[in-house]
Design a protein around this motif. Structure first.
Motif, PDB file in Angstrom:
ATOM      1  N   LEU A  11       0.831  -1.210   0.000  1.00 20.91           N
ATOM      2  CA  LEU A  11       0.000   0.000   0.000  1.00 20.91           C
ATOM      3  C   LEU A  11       0.864   1.258   0.000  1.00 20.91           C
ATOM      4  CD1 LEU A  11      -2.893  -0.923   2.464  1.00 20.91           C
ATOM      5  CD2 LEU A  11      -2.916  -0.946  -0.038  1.00 20.91           C
ATOM      6  N   CYS A 108      -9.291  -1.718   3.732  1.00 19.83           N
ATOM      7  CA  CYS A 108      -9.194  -0.694   2.682  1.00 19.83           C
ATOM      8  C   CYS A 108      -9.952   0.566   3.086  1.00 19.83           C
ATOM      9  CB  CYS A 108      -9.729  -1.213   1.352  1.00 19.83           C
ATOM     10  SG  CYS A 108      -8.610  -2.298   0.464  1.00 19.83           S
ATOM     11  N   GLU A 111      -7.949   2.339   5.574  1.00 20.53           N
ATOM     12  CA  GLU A 111      -6.833   2.987   4.876  1.00 20.53           C
ATOM     13  C   GLU A 111      -7.316   4.267   4.183  1.00 20.53           C
ATOM     14  OE1 GLU A 111      -2.958   3.528   3.143  1.00 20.53           O
ATOM     15  OE2 GLU A 111      -3.704   2.535   4.924  1.00 20.53           O
TER      16      GLU A 111
END
Length: 117
Positions: A11, A108, A111
């Protein structure tokens, strides 16, 4: 624990590469993954081994690119089952894929929230 499901190093590289488009990448991955899951379920219902293989292959690639190794591995197993036309294992694999994607989705979204702060 997150690295097991979603590799933070991957990431970080994606964020460096994508810059301001990083959030778009994450959003696109999530939306695309939802569609791939629908395609997998349709192929399962139709007992379409070739459709399963192709959808699992595509999903595996996007999961690998996004740093979701467990999800990519499950997709690889499903792809191989489709290739070998072993459809008896498909329901169990799809359940595992859906459970793992649920975890990846949460990570996700976390994030995304972290990135947008």
């Amino acid at each position: 624990m997150a690295d097991i499901h979603l590799d933070n190093a991957v990431l970080a590289v994606l964020q460096d590469i994508m810059g301001d488009e990083y959030a778009v990448l994450l959003d696109t991955f999530l939306a695309d993954s939802e569609e791939r899951l629908r395609l997998l379920r349709r192929a399962e219902l139709a007992a379409d081994a070739q459709g399963l293989r192709l959808a699992a292959h595509s999903f595996k690639g996007s999961c690998s690119n996004m740093g979701a190794p467990l999800l990519a591995g499950l997709c690889k197993e499903l792809e191989e089952a489709g290739q070998r036309q072993i459809l008896g294992v498909v329901p169990g694999l799809l359940e595992q894929i859906e459970r793992e994607f649920a975890i990846v989705r949460i990570l996700c979204k976390t994030e995304l929230q972290r990135y947008r702060i």
